[in-house]
Design a protein around this motif. Structure first.
Motif, PDB file in Angstrom:
ATOM      1  N   GLN A   1       0.836  -1.195   0.000  1.00 55.40           N
ATOM      2  CA  GLN A   1       0.000   0.000   0.000  1.00 55.40           C
ATOM      3  C   GLN A   1       0.872   1.247   0.000  1.00 55.40           C
ATOM      4  O   GLN A   1       2.054   1.203   0.329  1.00 55.40           O
ATOM      5  CB  GLN A   1      -0.976   0.005   1.171  1.00 55.40           C
ATOM      6  N   ALA A   2       0.259   2.365  -0.395  1.00 54.60           N
ATOM      7  CA  ALA A   2       0.977   3.630  -0.519  1.00 54.60           C
ATOM      8  C   ALA A   2       1.438   4.137   0.840  1.00 54.60           C
ATOM      9  O   ALA A   2       0.824   3.839   1.871  1.00 54.60           O
ATOM     10  CB  ALA A   2       0.072   4.667  -1.182  1.00 54.60           C
ATOM     11  N   ASN A   3       2.506   4.906   0.837  1.00 57.02           N
ATOM     12  CA  ASN A   3       2.996   5.570   2.050  1.00 57.02           C
ATOM     13  C   ASN A   3       2.204   6.853   2.296  1.00 57.02           C
ATOM     14  O   ASN A   3       1.465   7.330   1.433  1.00 57.02           O
ATOM     15  CB  ASN A   3       4.476   5.910   1.900  1.00 57.02           C
ATOM     16  N   ILE A   4       2.404   7.431   3.467  1.00 54.47           N
ATOM     17  CA  ILE A   4       1.711   8.667   3.840  1.00 54.47           C
ATOM     18  C   ILE A   4       2.178   9.846   2.983  1.00 54.47           C
ATOM     19  O   ILE A   4       1.419  10.768   2.698  1.00 54.47           O
ATOM     20  CB  ILE A   4       1.883   8.957   5.350  1.00 54.47           C
ATOM     21  N   CYS A   5       3.444   9.823   2.541  1.00 53.76           N
ATOM     22  CA  CYS A   5       3.983  10.899   1.711  1.00 53.76           C
ATOM     23  C   CYS A   5       5.300  10.436   1.095  1.00 53.76           C
ATOM     24  O   CYS A   5       5.766   9.330   1.349  1.00 53.76           O
ATOM     25  CB  CYS A   5       4.219  12.178   2.532  1.00 53.76           C
ATOM     26  N   ARG A   6       5.887  11.294   0.275  1.00 52.01           N
ATOM     27  CA  ARG A   6       7.274  11.132  -0.163  1.00 52.01           C
ATOM     28  C   ARG A   6       7.925  12.489   0.004  1.00 52.01           C
ATOM     29  O   ARG A   6       7.238  13.526   0.010  1.00 52.01           O
ATOM     30  CB  ARG A   6       7.357  10.664  -1.609  1.00 52.01           C
ATOM     31  N   ALA A   7       9.227  12.522   0.187  1.00 51.89           N
ATOM     32  CA  ALA A   7       9.954  13.789   0.323  1.00 51.89           C
ATOM     33  C   ALA A   7      10.740  14.045  -0.951  1.00 51.89           C
ATOM     34  O   ALA A   7      11.317  13.113  -1.530  1.00 51.89           O
ATOM     35  CB  ALA A   7      10.899  13.718   1.521  1.00 51.89           C
ATOM     36  N   LEU A   8      10.738  15.304  -1.391  1.00 44.58           N
ATOM     37  CA  LEU A   8      11.387  15.671  -2.648  1.00 44.58           C
ATOM     38  C   LEU A   8      12.235  16.918  -2.475  1.00 44.58           C
ATOM     39  O   LEU A   8      11.894  17.810  -1.693  1.00 44.58           O
ATOM     40  CB  LEU A   8      10.332  15.988  -3.716  1.00 44.58           C
ATOM     41  N   SER A   9      13.330  16.965  -3.227  1.00 43.90           N
ATOM     42  CA  SER A   9      14.134  18.182  -3.310  1.00 43.90           C
ATOM     43  C   SER A   9      14.571  18.337  -4.756  1.00 43.90           C
ATOM     44  O   SER A   9      15.144  17.409  -5.330  1.00 43.90           O
ATOM     45  CB  SER A   9      15.356  18.073  -2.395  1.00 43.90           C
ATOM     46  N   TRP A  10      14.271  19.489  -5.387  1.00 44.83           N
ATOM     47  CA  TRP A  10      14.625  19.681  -6.787  1.00 44.83           C
ATOM     48  C   TRP A  10      15.898  20.473  -6.942  1.00 44.83           C
ATOM     49  O   TRP A  10      16.212  21.332  -6.123  1.00 44.83           O
ATOM     50  CB  TRP A  10      13.499  20.404  -7.536  1.00 44.83           C
ATOM     51  N   SER A  11      16.612  20.184  -8.004  1.00 50.50           N
ATOM     52  CA  SER A  11      17.874  20.880  -8.259  1.00 50.50           C
ATOM     53  C   SER A  11      17.927  21.468  -9.665  1.00 50.50           C
ATOM     54  O   SER A  11      18.975  21.691 -10.205  1.00 50.50           O
ATOM     55  CB  SER A  11      19.045  19.910  -8.064  1.00 50.50           C
ATOM     56  N   GLY A  12      16.750  21.679 -10.270  1.00 47.22           N
ATOM     57  CA  GLY A  12      16.714  22.215 -11.629  1.00 47.22           C
ATOM     58  C   GLY A  12      17.131  23.672 -11.674  1.00 47.22           C
ATOM     59  O   GLY A  12      16.793  24.448 -10.792  1.00 47.22           O
ATOM     60  N   ASN A  13      17.885  24.054 -12.701  1.00 52.66           N
ATOM     61  CA  ASN A  13      18.277  25.445 -12.900  1.00 52.66           C
ATOM     62  C   ASN A  13      17.452  26.051 -14.029  1.00 52.66           C
ATOM     63  O   ASN A  13      16.777  25.344 -14.762  1.00 52.66           O
ATOM     64  CB  ASN A  13      19.768  25.531 -13.244  1.00 52.66           C
ATOM     65  N   GLY A  14      17.531  27.358 -14.177  1.00 57.00           N
ATOM     66  CA  GLY A  14      16.809  28.006 -15.267  1.00 57.00           C
ATOM     67  C   GLY A  14      15.520  28.636 -14.789  1.00 57.00           C
ATOM     68  O   GLY A  14      15.341  28.920 -13.606  1.00 57.00           O
ATOM     69  N   THR A  15      14.593  28.843 -15.735  1.00 56.07           N
ATOM     70  CA  THR A  15      13.325  29.516 -15.419  1.00 56.07           C
ATOM     71  C   THR A  15      12.534  28.734 -14.389  1.00 56.07           C
ATOM     72  O   THR A  15      11.919  29.304 -13.485  1.00 56.07           O
ATOM     73  CB  THR A  15      12.473  29.667 -16.699  1.00 56.07           C
ATOM     74  N   PHE A  16      12.550  27.397 -14.526  1.00 54.87           N
ATOM     75  CA  PHE A  16      11.780  26.551 -13.612  1.00 54.87           C
ATOM     76  C   PHE A  16      12.665  25.494 -12.960  1.00 54.87           C
ATOM     77  O   PHE A  16      13.496  24.884 -13.626  1.00 54.87           O
ATOM     78  CB  PHE A  16      10.650  25.835 -14.368  1.00 54.87           C
ATOM     79  N   SER A  17      12.453  25.280 -11.651  1.00 60.19           N
ATOM     80  CA  SER A  17      13.059  24.124 -10.978  1.00 60.19           C
ATOM     81  C   SER A  17      12.276  22.871 -11.343  1.00 60.19           C
ATOM     82  O   SER A  17      12.817  21.780 -11.406  1.00 60.19           O
ATOM     83  CB  SER A  17      13.021  24.305  -9.459  1.00 60.19           C
ATOM     84  N   LEU A  18      10.977  23.046 -11.550  1.00 63.08           N
ATOM     85  CA  LEU A  18      10.111  21.958 -12.008  1.00 63.08           C
ATOM     86  C   LEU A  18       9.239  22.525 -13.119  1.00 63.08           C
ATOM     87  O   LEU A  18       8.510  23.500 -12.911  1.00 63.08           O
ATOM     88  CB  LEU A  18       9.247  21.432 -10.855  1.00 63.08           C
ATOM     89  N   GLU A  19       9.332  21.936 -14.304  1.00 54.07           N
ATOM     90  CA  GLU A  19       8.642  22.462 -15.487  1.00 54.07           C
ATOM     91  C   GLU A  19       7.117  22.392 -15.322  1.00 54.07           C
ATOM     92  O   GLU A  19       6.595  21.571 -14.567  1.00 54.07           O
ATOM     93  CB  GLU A  19       9.050  21.645 -16.728  1.00 54.07           C
ATOM     94  N   PRO A  20       6.391  23.256 -16.055  1.00 48.56           N
ATOM     95  CA  PRO A  20       4.932  23.226 -15.993  1.00 48.56           C
ATOM     96  C   PRO A  20       4.374  21.846 -16.368  1.00 48.56           C
ATOM     97  O   PRO A  20       4.803  21.247 -17.356  1.00 48.56           O
ATOM     98  CB  PRO A  20       4.515  24.277 -17.037  1.00 48.56           C
TER      99      PRO A  20
END
Length: 279
Positions: free
Chosen positions: A136-155
């Motif tokens: 079964q699924a966990n309560i959450c996941r933890a994330l850290s982004w390292s993207g450079n530029g206009t977006f760290s995470l694209e639309p």
């Protein structure tokens, strides 16, 4: 190549609620029902708790580099681009590492889950993690982004991947309702790293025009040009809950040493009497 010549994206108005401190389960349910697009709760949990969760993320033995085309690190399991067997097996393996994010702390994610579970139960609705014979699924996941530029995470949107998840996933049914994306922020950079939400909820036809029908990622700048958007200025200790069907992304980080760490979950109605929760 995706067909870039598409109709002008349809504009859907954003209904946004902002509050400080207290979490309203009624407002969370309003997001689930599609009545509110986004809910931003400032100072929802303490900075001390936020700092401890961040430290537990950085030092976590289950910390891994992402390999799905999105730069960054994570603890936990993601359903993105995975079949049900793989995802639930990974969720089971990752569970002790997800638990280690909180140690002996009061877990704010589980606190919200339990409050929402009680509220929905009173309305005759069950809230539980998505599951299969593999786990079964966990309560959450933890994330850290390292993207450079206009977006760290694209639309992107969060519905495409759920809609195309496959019949062996019970969560596929949620795609026909609201896929709510819940983020807790234990650490935020001083500048940038904001959540940007566009006034556009793509259809299957829109996704095909962009070549993102199975992933919802990424939408081009040209496609979104002219679509109004709203930025959420987030700080450590904040919670953001959005209708994940709307296009959203994360702006680039600038001039900081702090990493952007968040705890992420998804949930939504699979049936009128069942809300599923997953990562």
């Amino acid at each position: 190549m995706p067909n870039q010549v598409s109709e002008q994206p349809a504009i859907s108005p954003l209904v946004i609620r902002e509050r400080t401190g207290s979490i309203s389960t009624k407002e969370i349910i309003s997001v689930l029902k599609g009545e509110i697009t986004a809910l931003h709760i400032k100072q929802a949990f303490s900075t001390e708790l936020a700092e401890e969760i961040t430290a537990n993320f950085v030092g976590n033995p289950g910390l891994k580099e992402r390999k799905d085309g999105v730069p960054g690190q994570y603890v936990g399991a993601s359903h993105y681009r995975k079949d049900a067997t793989t995802y639930f097996a990974e969720a089971e393996t990752a569970r002790p590492y997800v638990d280690a994010l909180f140690g002996n702390l009061v877990d704010p994610v589980r606190g919200l889950f339990n409050a929402l579970k009680r509220e929905l139960h009173d309305q005759g609705i069950e809230l539980r993690p998505a599951r299969s014979e593999h786990g079964q699924a966990n309560i959450c996941r933890a994330l850290s982004w390292s993207g450079n530029g206009t977006f760290s995470l694209e639309p992107h949107d969060d519905v495409a991947q759920v809609l195309c998840a496959g019949n062996d996933y019970e969560l596929s049914a949620v795609a026909h309702n609201t896929v709510a994306a819940l983020n807790f922020y234990p650490s935020m950079p001083e500048e940038g790293g904001n959540l940007r939400l566009w006034s556009h909820k793509p259809t299957v036809i829109d996704r095909k025009s962009q070549g993102v029908e199975t992933t919802g990622y990424p939408y081009s700048a040209a496609y979104l040009e002219g679509v109004p958007c709203r930025d959420f200025q987030l700080k450590a200790g904040d919670i953001a809950l959005i209708d994940g069907g709307f296009v959203h992304g994360v702006t680039g980080q600038s001039g900081n040493r702090k990493r952007r760490v968040l705890l992420n979950s998804f949930f939504g109605f699979a049936r009128p009497d069942l809300v599923l929760w997953w990562t």
